[in-house]
Design a protein around this motif. Structure first.
Motif, PDB file in Angstrom:
ATOM      1  N   SER A 153       0.854  -1.320   0.063  1.00 42.32           N
ATOM      2  CA  SER A 153      -0.099  -0.178  -0.148  1.00 42.32           C
ATOM      3  C   SER A 153       0.886   1.124   0.077  1.00 42.32           C
ATOM      4  O   SER A 153       0.183   2.226  -0.098  1.00 42.32           O
ATOM      5  N   ARG A 154       2.230   0.880  -0.122  1.00 38.95           N
ATOM      6  CA  ARG A 154       3.056   2.178   0.359  1.00 38.95           C
ATOM      7  C   ARG A 154       4.079   2.232  -0.924  1.00 38.95           C
ATOM      8  O   ARG A 154       4.147   1.153  -1.453  1.00 38.95           O
ATOM      9  N   ARG A 155       4.748   3.319  -1.467  1.00 40.16           N
ATOM     10  CA  ARG A 155       5.802   3.266  -1.900  1.00 40.16           C
ATOM     11  C   ARG A 155       7.301   3.535  -1.280  1.00 40.16           C
ATOM     12  O   ARG A 155       7.057   4.249  -0.380  1.00 40.16           O
ATOM     13  N   TRP A 156       8.141   2.804  -1.700  1.00 35.45           N
ATOM     14  CA  TRP A 156       9.480   2.855  -1.005  1.00 35.45           C
ATOM     15  C   TRP A 156      10.542   3.270  -1.605  1.00 35.45           C
ATOM     16  O   TRP A 156      10.808   3.030  -2.884  1.00 35.45           O
ATOM     17  N   LEU A 157      11.631   3.815  -0.979  1.00 35.41           N
ATOM     18  CA  LEU A 157      12.849   4.080  -1.510  1.00 35.41           C
ATOM     19  C   LEU A 157      13.817   3.596  -0.461  1.00 35.41           C
ATOM     20  O   LEU A 157      13.912   4.011   0.670  1.00 35.41           O
ATOM     21  N   ALA A 158      14.868   2.645  -0.760  1.00 39.96           N
ATOM     22  CA  ALA A 158      15.615   1.814   0.019  1.00 39.96           C
ATOM     23  C   ALA A 158      17.168   2.083  -0.548  1.00 39.96           C
ATOM     24  O   ALA A 158      17.421   2.013  -1.505  1.00 39.96           O
ATOM     25  N   ILE A 159      17.819   2.638   0.500  1.00 39.77           N
ATOM     26  CA  ILE A 159      19.341   2.794   0.429  1.00 39.77           C
ATOM     27  C   ILE A 159      20.022   1.532   1.063  1.00 39.77           C
ATOM     28  O   ILE A 159      19.953   1.326   2.421  1.00 39.77           O
TER      29      ILE A 159
END
Length: 248
Positions: free
Chosen positions: A183-189
């Protein structure tokens, strides 16, 4: 499928070897290299050849700013010591290795995922995702549900918040899988394999499971003293060895 993610390898043979073993033990079936294969470290040719072998076997790799700097050092926006490492690196890569770096894409979209070194809004501009504003800018620049990137050298996780135009931050705990809710959008470093800068000399990498939608950051001990000794023996700037030892 479980995907192994590595960023900012920085010509560190010992760290890359340890991370590849850790990702295999974690059950990773595919690898993604998120840029900066070279720079800082003493084994650029070995690292480039290792990544080439994995790409030939189905892995994904994207170009980072240090990879681009080796190809066009006059255009690189790097500090003096990093420039010295780039000049040293270029002299130790052959034509095929340089061509491999040149042909790396800036970003790769696959299913619901985007792989990029720095950010999604301007991959060739090398801007850092180091704030909520930058994270939201990157999230807004792609329609993919998850963006995986490196460049910052420390792991971080951002997601779109309930507030319009805002992003939220979550600090991932190494070794603890995190569900990336659909249900969410993510940015992973995913942190840096080759040159940690947080005082912890352990290398960093990650895995993402497309079935369970879980992400885990790994900290992987390796012979960082040997890697630092190789930097010193190569005559590269001392600061790059000290960083591996957690001294800078």
């Amino acid at each position: 499928m479980r995907i192994g993610l590595l960023a900012d390898l920085h010509a560190n043979r010992e760290a890359l070897t340890a991370c590849l073993k850790a990702l295999r033990r974690a059950g990773c079936e595919r690898l993604v290299f998120l840029g900066d294969l070279v720079g800082y470290g003493a084994d650029p040719a070995w690292v480039v050849d290792t990544v080439r072998e994995h790409v030939a076997a189905g892995a994904i790799a994207v170009q980072g700013n240090h990879d681009a700097a080796v190809l066009a050092p006059e255009q690189a926006r790097l500090h003096e010591q990093a420039r010295a490492a780039i000049a040293w690196t270029r002299d130790r890569l052959d034509g095929e290795q340089l061509r491999f770096l040149r042909e790396l894409p800036l970003q790769v979209a696959e299913d619901d995922r985007l792989y990029v070194h720095a950010n999604a809004w301007d991959p060739a501009g090398w801007g850092y995702v180091d704030s909520l504003l930058a994270a939201q800018r990157s999230l807004a620049a792609t329609d993919r549900r998850i963006t995986f990137c490196g460049h910052v050298h420390e792991p971080a996780l951002y997601y779109d918040s309930t507030l319009p135009g805002a992003a939220a931050y979550f600090e991932p705990r190494p070794g603890t899988p995190i569900p990336l809710l659909p249900s969410r959008r993510w940015l992973a470093i995913v942190g840096t394999c080759g040159q940690p800068r947080d005082g912890n000399p352990a290398a960093c990498c990650a895995w993402y499971d497309t079935g369970s939608r879980q992400l885990a950051i790994l900290r992987v001990p390796y012979d960082h003293e040997a890697a630092a000794a190789r930097i010193r023996a190569a005559g590269l700037p001392e600061v790059f060895a000290r960083r591996l030892l957690g001294e800078d």
